[in-house]
Design a protein around this motif. Sequence first.
Motif, short mmCIF file in Angstrom:
data_model
loop_
_atom_site.label_atom_id
_atom_site.label_comp_id
_atom_site.label_asym_id
_atom_site.label_seq_id
_atom_site.Cartn_x
_atom_site.Cartn_y
_atom_site.Cartn_z
N LYS A 111 0.81 -1.22 0.00
CA LYS A 111 0.00 0.00 0.00
C LYS A 111 0.84 1.27 0.00
CE LYS A 111 -4.01 -2.17 2.13
NZ LYS A 111 -5.03 -2.08 3.20
N LEU A 112 2.14 1.14 -0.22
CA LEU A 112 3.00 2.32 -0.26
C LEU A 112 2.58 3.27 -1.38
CD1 LEU A 112 6.68 1.19 0.41
CD2 LEU A 112 5.37 2.88 1.68
N LYS A 113 2.34 4.50 -1.02
CA LYS A 113 1.96 5.53 -2.00
C LYS A 113 3.05 6.59 -2.16
CE LYS A 113 -3.09 5.28 -1.70
NZ LYS A 113 -3.15 3.94 -1.12
N ILE A 114 3.82 6.82 -1.10
CA ILE A 114 4.83 7.88 -1.12
C ILE A 114 6.17 7.32 -0.64
CG2 ILE A 114 5.47 10.16 -0.25
CD1 ILE A 114 2.48 10.62 0.41
N LEU A 115 7.21 7.57 -1.42
CA LEU A 115 8.57 7.18 -1.04
C LEU A 115 9.51 8.34 -1.32
CD1 LEU A 115 9.12 3.52 -2.34
CD2 LEU A 115 9.43 4.32 0.00
N TYR A 116 10.22 8.79 -0.31
CA TYR A 116 11.19 9.87 -0.49
C TYR A 116 12.61 9.30 -0.37
CZ TYR A 116 7.44 13.33 0.22
OH TYR A 116 6.31 14.09 0.12
N PHE A 117 13.38 9.51 -1.43
CA PHE A 117 14.79 9.11 -1.44
C PHE A 117 15.69 10.30 -1.78
CE2 PHE A 117 12.96 4.84 -2.29
CZ PHE A 117 13.63 4.11 -1.33
N HIS A 118 15.16 11.51 -1.80
CA HIS A 118 15.99 12.65 -2.20
C HIS A 118 17.14 12.86 -1.20
CE1 HIS A 118 12.56 14.34 0.12
NE2 HIS A 118 13.41 15.24 0.57
N GLY A 119 18.24 13.37 -1.73
CA GLY A 119 19.40 13.65 -0.89
C GLY A 119 20.13 12.40 -0.43
N ASN A 120 20.19 11.38 -1.29
CA ASN A 120 20.92 10.15 -0.98
C ASN A 120 22.04 9.94 -1.99
OD1 ASN A 120 19.88 8.39 1.40
ND2 ASN A 120 18.02 9.23 0.52
#
Length: 200
Positions: A111-120
């Motif tokens: 059910k994941l809708k949002i994933l933030y990976f910025h700044g990696n």
Amino acid sequence: MSKEETALLSTGKPADFSFRKMKTINVDKFLRDIGLEGARYTRVAGVPDRGIEKKKFLTRSIWLNNNRLTNTKNVDQFAQSVLEYPDELGWIDFSFNFITEIDECILKFKKLKILYFHGNCISDLDEVFKLRPLMELRSITFHGNPIANHPRYRNYIVAVLPQIANLDFTPIVRNEKLQPAPPEAIKKFKEIEKNKQGNQ
């Protein structure tokens, strides 16, 4: 799940474990050194409510940003340890870590809708490909990673993750959806198809 828990789950504040200097997602170490009581409350003016039975958080969001993580390994175990209903997880914030690799254990959260990976530190476009099975994914970020410097970066992400509607906080417009997939994505699609045929 009671009606009260359902309501709290829908409106629950994020379980915020940002700025905790975590280098790995090690559940035993986390429970010993930080625990649920270590959830930050200042950013969102409080912590999520707890479930009636297991006393874990009633929320669909986990924030692990601004730590020292290099991969997402064991995030499934982490969710089990802090969330009353881990299968309901809809948002994980991994931004501003040192992540180079996305572990496939993340695919357990359908059910994941949002994933933030910025700044990696993700430099391999193939890492993005791992997220294709997350069909409910709608918003994702990768800006500030080496892959974002690729000349066809946005085109690649849109081709590989057709289910998303927003990339790097910018809506994906219809023309982007209609663009042909870049050579890197086509090559990956062919590799996967070849592997499927080889396994049959």
